[in-house]
Scaffold this motif. Structure first.
Motif, PDB file in Angstrom:
ATOM      1  N   ASP A  30      -6.509   6.217 -15.607  1.00  0.00           N
ATOM      2  CA  ASP A  30      -5.954   4.868 -15.782  1.00  0.00           C
ATOM      3  C   ASP A  30      -4.440   4.846 -15.566  1.00  0.00           C
ATOM      4  O   ASP A  30      -3.882   3.799 -15.259  1.00  0.00           O
ATOM      5  N   GLU A  31      -3.786   5.987 -15.692  1.00  0.00           N
ATOM      6  CA  GLU A  31      -2.339   6.052 -15.453  1.00  0.00           C
ATOM      7  C   GLU A  31      -2.000   5.869 -13.970  1.00  0.00           C
ATOM      8  O   GLU A  31      -0.833   5.667 -13.621  1.00  0.00           O
ATOM      9  N   LEU A  32      -2.988   5.942 -13.120  1.00  0.00           N
ATOM     10  CA  LEU A  32      -2.771   5.809 -11.680  1.00  0.00           C
ATOM     11  C   LEU A  32      -2.922   4.374 -11.193  1.00  0.00           C
ATOM     12  O   LEU A  32      -2.563   4.072 -10.047  1.00  0.00           O
ATOM     13  N   ALA A  33      -3.442   3.497 -12.029  1.00  0.00           N
ATOM     14  CA  ALA A  33      -3.717   2.117 -11.607  1.00  0.00           C
ATOM     15  C   ALA A  33      -2.452   1.409 -11.125  1.00  0.00           C
ATOM     16  O   ALA A  33      -2.433   0.845 -10.020  1.00  0.00           O
ATOM     17  N   GLY A  34      -1.410   1.422 -11.913  1.00  0.00           N
ATOM     18  CA  GLY A  34      -0.169   0.735 -11.538  1.00  0.00           C
ATOM     19  C   GLY A  34       0.508   1.314 -10.319  1.00  0.00           C
ATOM     20  O   GLY A  34       0.807   0.593  -9.353  1.00  0.00           O
ATOM     21  N   PRO A  35       0.783   2.625 -10.326  1.00  0.00           N
ATOM     22  CA  PRO A  35       1.512   3.220  -9.197  1.00  0.00           C
ATOM     23  C   PRO A  35       0.767   3.183  -7.859  1.00  0.00           C
ATOM     24  O   PRO A  35       1.367   3.399  -6.814  1.00  0.00           O
ATOM     25  N   SER A  36      -0.550   2.903  -7.877  1.00  0.00           N
ATOM     26  CA  SER A  36      -1.312   2.902  -6.626  1.00  0.00           C
ATOM     27  C   SER A  36      -1.516   1.491  -6.065  1.00  0.00           C
ATOM     28  O   SER A  36      -2.220   1.318  -5.074  1.00  0.00           O
ATOM     29  N   GLN A  37      -0.887   0.496  -6.669  1.00  0.00           N
ATOM     30  CA  GLN A  37      -0.977  -0.878  -6.175  1.00  0.00           C
ATOM     31  C   GLN A  37      -0.124  -1.042  -4.917  1.00  0.00           C
ATOM     32  O   GLN A  37       0.836  -0.298  -4.702  1.00  0.00           O
ATOM     33  N   PRO A  38      -0.443  -2.033  -4.079  1.00  0.00           N
ATOM     34  CA  PRO A  38       0.354  -2.275  -2.869  1.00  0.00           C
ATOM     35  C   PRO A  38       1.848  -2.406  -3.201  1.00  0.00           C
ATOM     36  O   PRO A  38       2.218  -3.068  -4.168  1.00  0.00           O
ATOM     37  N   GLY A  39       2.657  -1.722  -2.425  1.00  0.00           N
ATOM     38  CA  GLY A  39       4.092  -1.756  -2.607  1.00  0.00           C
ATOM     39  C   GLY A  39       4.622  -0.722  -3.583  1.00  0.00           C
ATOM     40  O   GLY A  39       5.832  -0.519  -3.686  1.00  0.00           O
ATOM     41  N   GLU A  40       3.737  -0.045  -4.303  1.00  0.00           N
ATOM     42  CA  GLU A  40       4.157   0.968  -5.276  1.00  0.00           C
ATOM     43  C   GLU A  40       4.174   2.350  -4.622  1.00  0.00           C
ATOM     44  O   GLU A  40       3.628   2.559  -3.541  1.00  0.00           O
ATOM     45  N   SER A  41       4.753   3.314  -5.320  1.00  0.00           N
ATOM     46  CA  SER A  41       4.993   4.644  -4.746  1.00  0.00           C
ATOM     47  C   SER A  41       3.734   5.426  -4.389  1.00  0.00           C
ATOM     48  O   SER A  41       3.773   6.272  -3.501  1.00  0.00           O
ATOM     49  N   LEU A  42       2.621   5.176  -5.066  1.00  0.00           N
ATOM     50  CA  LEU A  42       1.390   5.913  -4.781  1.00  0.00           C
ATOM     51  C   LEU A  42       0.332   5.049  -4.096  1.00  0.00           C
ATOM     52  O   LEU A  42      -0.858   5.370  -4.113  1.00  0.00           O
ATOM     53  N   TYR A  43       0.777   3.954  -3.470  1.00  0.00           N
ATOM     54  CA  TYR A  43      -0.170   3.079  -2.778  1.00  0.00           C
ATOM     55  C   TYR A  43      -0.984   3.879  -1.768  1.00  0.00           C
ATOM     56  O   TYR A  43      -0.441   4.649  -0.981  1.00  0.00           O
ATOM     57  N   GLY A  44      -2.294   3.717  -1.817  1.00  0.00           N
ATOM     58  CA  GLY A  44      -3.191   4.420  -0.906  1.00  0.00           C
ATOM     59  C   GLY A  44      -3.666   5.765  -1.430  1.00  0.00           C
ATOM     60  O   GLY A  44      -4.445   6.448  -0.771  1.00  0.00           O
ATOM     61  N   LEU A  45      -3.226   6.140  -2.623  1.00  0.00           N
ATOM     62  CA  LEU A  45      -3.604   7.442  -3.179  1.00  0.00           C
ATOM     63  C   LEU A  45      -5.112   7.649  -3.187  1.00  0.00           C
ATOM     64  O   LEU A  45      -5.602   8.738  -2.890  1.00  0.00           O
ATOM     65  N   GLN A  46      -5.865   6.596  -3.498  1.00  0.00           N
ATOM     66  CA  GLN A  46      -7.320   6.716  -3.602  1.00  0.00           C
ATOM     67  C   GLN A  46      -7.997   7.016  -2.270  1.00  0.00           C
ATOM     68  O   GLN A  46      -9.173   7.359  -2.240  1.00  0.00           O
ATOM     69  N   THR A  47      -7.266   6.939  -1.180  1.00  0.00           N
ATOM     70  CA  THR A  47      -7.850   7.254   0.129  1.00  0.00           C
ATOM     71  C   THR A  47      -7.559   8.688   0.552  1.00  0.00           C
ATOM     72  O   THR A  47      -7.915   9.091   1.651  1.00  0.00           O
ATOM     73  N   THR A  48      -6.912   9.456  -0.327  1.00  0.00           N
ATOM     74  CA  THR A  48      -6.562  10.837   0.000  1.00  0.00           C
ATOM     75  C   THR A  48      -7.572  11.812  -0.589  1.00  0.00           C
ATOM     76  O   THR A  48      -8.462  11.421  -1.340  1.00  0.00           O
ATOM     77  N   ASP A  49      -7.416  13.084  -0.281  1.00  0.00           N
ATOM     78  CA  ASP A  49      -8.242  14.150  -0.856  1.00  0.00           C
ATOM     79  C   ASP A  49      -9.732  13.865  -0.657  1.00  0.00           C
ATOM     80  O   ASP A  49     -10.520  13.896  -1.605  1.00  0.00           O
ATOM     81  N   ASP A  50     -10.092  13.542   0.578  1.00  0.00           N
ATOM     82  CA  ASP A  50     -11.480  13.220   0.934  1.00  0.00           C
ATOM     83  C   ASP A  50     -12.046  12.089   0.098  1.00  0.00           C
ATOM     84  O   ASP A  50     -13.232  12.086  -0.266  1.00  0.00           O
ATOM     85  N   ASP A  51     -11.203  11.119  -0.242  1.00  0.00           N
ATOM     86  CA  ASP A  51     -11.592   9.940  -1.024  1.00  0.00           C
ATOM     87  C   ASP A  51     -12.107  10.286  -2.423  1.00  0.00           C
ATOM     88  O   ASP A  51     -12.891   9.539  -3.006  1.00  0.00           O
ATOM     89  N   ARG A  52     -11.661  11.403  -2.984  1.00  0.00           N
ATOM     90  CA  ARG A  52     -12.125  11.817  -4.316  1.00  0.00           C
ATOM     91  C   ARG A  52     -11.223  11.315  -5.435  1.00  0.00           C
ATOM     92  O   ARG A  52     -11.578  11.424  -6.600  1.00  0.00           O
ATOM     93  N   ILE A  53     -10.057  10.790  -5.104  1.00  0.00           N
ATOM     94  CA  ILE A  53      -9.115  10.346  -6.130  1.00  0.00           C
ATOM     95  C   ILE A  53      -9.538   8.963  -6.639  1.00  0.00           C
ATOM     96  O   ILE A  53      -9.769   8.043  -5.858  1.00  0.00           O
ATOM     97  N   VAL A  54      -9.627   8.831  -7.958  1.00  0.00           N
ATOM     98  CA  VAL A  54      -9.993   7.567  -8.606  1.00  0.00           C
ATOM     99  C   VAL A  54      -8.765   7.038  -9.336  1.00  0.00           C
ATOM    100  O   VAL A  54      -8.122   7.773 -10.080  1.00  0.00           O
ATOM    101  N   VAL A  55      -8.467   5.749  -9.143  1.00  0.00           N
ATOM    102  CA  VAL A  55      -7.243   5.172  -9.699  1.00  0.00           C
ATOM    103  C   VAL A  55      -7.533   4.090 -10.739  1.00  0.00           C
ATOM    104  O   VAL A  55      -6.775   3.145 -10.887  1.00  0.00           O
TER     105      VAL A  55
END
Length: 140
Positions: A71-96
């Motif tokens: 749940d700590e990844l929800a904010g930083p992975s939003q559009p315009g944030e530093s981790l945007y697109g994180l959930q598409t990395t690591d063979d799509d295994r990252i959950v945000v």
């Protein structure tokens, strides 16, 4: 030597999480992984969604790999944030979104729990029951 979680401990964590899922009357899939995010044990309650098998495993993987709650990844992975697109990395295994937590012993991540099958807050509540059971076991 890398600390890890035994199968017996993983089962105890899963049992505690399952009791919480039964209490809130929502079938879940509960996964416990080692510190590298590899499966130790997984349990699918009757009537839990099939999709939750992979989602719970990926939540555990994410928590172990990034040493943080999903749940700590929800904010930083939003559009315009530093981790945007994180959930598409690591063979799509990252959950945000919530439901995955690292399991720590002596300040070191030794594993993780991932829960899926309900609303995010329900997944988090059930996973937290597993974390609490792990912490009680680790304190003994």
């Amino acid at each position: 030597m890398v600390q890890t979680i035994s199968l017996e401990t993983a089962k105890d964590v899963i049992d505690a999480a399952e009791r919480k899922a039964q209490e809130i009357e929502n079938p879940m899939v509960i996964t416990v992984a080692n510190s590298e995010g590899n499966l130790i044990a997984q349990h699918r309650m009757d009537d839990a969604w099939l999709a939750s098998v992979n989602i719970s495993r990926n939540k555990a993987y994410t928590s172990a790999a990034l040493e943080m709650a999903t749940d700590e990844l929800a904010g930083p992975s939003q559009p315009g944030e530093s981790l945007y697109g994180l959930q598409t990395t690591d063979d799509d295994r990252i959950v945000v979104f919530g439901g995955g937590y690292p399991l720590t012993r002596d300040g070191e991540v030794v594993g993780a729990i991932g829960v899926s099958g309900g609303q995010v807050d329900q997944d988090m509540e059930v996973a937290q029951a597993g974390v609490e059971a792990f912490e009680e076991t680790a304190a003994q």
